[in-house]
Design an enzyme around this catalytic site. Structure first.
Site, short mmCIF file in Angstrom:
data_model
loop_
_atom_site.label_atom_id
_atom_site.label_comp_id
_atom_site.label_asym_id
_atom_site.label_seq_id
_atom_site.Cartn_x
_atom_site.Cartn_y
_atom_site.Cartn_z
CG ASP A 22 26.85 101.65 -18.31
OD1 ASP A 22 27.89 101.53 -18.98
OD2 ASP A 22 26.60 100.95 -17.30
CE1 TYR A 51 26.37 93.96 -12.09
CE2 TYR A 51 27.62 94.08 -14.14
CZ TYR A 51 27.57 93.87 -12.77
OH TYR A 51 28.72 93.57 -12.09
CE LYS A 80 31.45 94.42 -20.02
NZ LYS A 80 31.33 93.14 -19.39
N1 PMP Z 1 28.05 98.71 -17.11
C1 PMP Z 1 27.54 97.74 -17.87
C2 PMP Z 1 26.43 98.05 -18.82
C3 PMP Z 1 28.07 96.44 -17.79
O1 PMP Z 1 27.56 95.46 -18.54
C4 PMP Z 1 29.15 96.18 -16.91
C5 PMP Z 1 29.80 94.81 -16.80
N2 PMP Z 1 29.33 93.81 -17.55
C6 PMP Z 1 29.63 97.23 -16.14
C7 PMP Z 1 29.08 98.48 -16.26
C8 PMP Z 1 30.77 97.01 -15.18
O2 PMP Z 1 31.95 96.79 -15.89
P1 PMP Z 1 33.17 96.00 -15.23
O3 PMP Z 1 32.75 94.57 -15.11
O4 PMP Z 1 34.31 96.21 -16.18
O5 PMP Z 1 33.41 96.64 -13.90
#
Ligand code: PMP
Length: 391
Positions: free
Chosen positions: A225, A141, A252
């Site tokens: 990521d 994700y 985060k």
């Molecule tokens: N990349 C990863 C690996 C994530 O786990 C997430 C969200 N959990 C995101 C991107 C997207 O982040 P956001 O919910 O702050 O848009």
């Protein structure tokens, strides 16, 4: 547990939000409980039920809720103004902090979510390489930008899907084939080194090394990521692999509890965003790098020193070992644990009733606000609930 207040709120929500929800990722049928307040490692919901928070807003609250030091700094900074149409010193300090922590990822840009960070990362990769194709792993994700959701998802144009190659999780041979098949067209290979949705299993060291070689050989960028995994090492999980990513996305924990995203990379790659460069990629963001978020994030990161990171990871390892020793299937690394279960919804509710809030797919993220008693209670609850469910 009475659920009248929850129920009333949810009925109102259904009338004004699709499915009564604005964050599908935290929806649990019939509907989630509503939070009222959080303090340290605990949350109280509208029914007065208190739970130990192992969700920590999907891993982002490294120091738990309403941390006194972060609150103090936030209130001081906010009292001077919350957002300006001018830069502030806090964004400079944050970029310096991230550069120092990541062993020299040179340049940084800020935004308001991990989704937006991944969107900027992909734009940067395409702008720098002049190529369109992004290779990524199925099951990982990366937020909700068109290029990283399922190609079958409604609302994603076919033209976008044509620029995306999804390879099976962990299949480096398939990455190589994609790089050969789309020779000269791949802008970046995007990897999460410990993808939560795919089961929270760390990538293999030799696979990652091979991926780095392959991308270099084919002139594609290696994009990591680290929106979730940054918390696992002082400079992010990639440092454990000795990797030098071309681009990295964060979110985060670096916001200290506030909405945030960031990308980092080599100066020549991020130069596409420079307002001084010809043909610059236009990128603003009304609330990007606002001083409240930056100051909260700086305060959170200051307290997340190498020894604090290690200590939290050690506590996570101890809990995971205890769970495994008691027959619970638990993946992950350090302060991130994923419970593997065929019935995540039933597990979520039973744990919630037993006083532990997890992610809806069984994710647990520890915070420094947790005491040994909290960790014992989490272990007790998970073991008891799992035993009940397998009876
Ligand atoms: N990349 C990863 C690996 C994530 O786990 C997430 C969200 N959990 C995101 C991107 C997207 O982040 P956001 O919910 O702050 O848009």
């Amino acid at each position: 547990m009475p659920d009248t207040d929850d129920h009333q709120l949810y009925q109102r929500a259904v009338a004004v939000m699709p499915g009564g929800s604005t964050r599908s990722t935290l929806f649990v049928a019939p509907h989630p409980p509503y939070a009222v307040s959080g303090k340290g490692a605990e949350i109280t919901d509208v029914n007065g039920h208190v739970v130990i928070d192992c969700n920590n807003n999907y891993t982002s609250l490294i120091h738990g809720h309403a941390d006194p030091e972060i609150l103090q700094i936030v209130s001081e900074v906010a009292a001077e103004g919350t957002a300006f149409g001018l830069p502030t010193r806090y964004e400079v300090e944050m970029a310096e902090t991230l550069r120092a922590r990541t062993d020299g990822i040179e340049q940084w840009r800020f935004c308001n979510s991990g989704t937006e960070a991944v969107m900027m990362l992909i734009r940067a990769a395409r702008a720098y390489t002049g190529r369109d194709v992004i290779v990524r792993f199925a099951g990982s994700y990366h937020g909700t930008y068109d290029a990283v959701v399922s190609p079958q998802a409604q609302g994603v144009p076919a033209a976008v899907s044509e620029t995306i190659v999804e390879v099976p999780q962990g299949d480096i041979d398939a990455v190589e084939q994609a790089l050969i098949h789309h020779r000269g067209r791949v802008a970046a290979v995007l990897i999460d080194l410990m993808p939560n949705r795919a089961g929270l299993v760390p990538a293999r060291v030799d696979d990652v090394a091979r991926l780095a070689d392959l991308t270099r050989e084919h002139g594609a960028l290696l994009a990591v990521d680290e929106v979730i995994t940054f918390r696992l090492e002082h400079g992010g999980l990639h440092t454990r692999y000795g990797l030098n990513p071309d681009l990295i996305s964060l979110g985060k924990v670096i916001g200290g509890g506030f909405a945030v995203g960031a990308i980092g990379g080599r100066a020549e790659i991020l130069s596409s965003f420079s307002p001084l460069s010809d043909g610059a990629v236009a990128w603003g963001g009304t609330f990007s790098a606002n001083p409240v978020t930056m100051a909260a994030g700086l305060a959170a990161l200051r307290r997340f020193s190498p020894s604090a990171v290690r200590e939290l990871n050690d506590r996570g390892e101890a809990l995971r070992t205890r769970l495994r020793d008691n027959g619970v299937d638990a993946n992950g690394s350090g302060s991130l644990i994923r419970l593997i279960d065929d019935n995540p919804r039933a597990l979520w509710w039973k744990l919630y009733e037993a006083g532990v809030l997890t992610g809806t797919n069984g994710l647990l993220a520890l915070s420094t606000a947790m005491t040994d008693e909290h960790l014992d209670a989490i272990g007790d609850a998970v073991i008891t609930v799992r035993n009940q469910m397998s009876d």
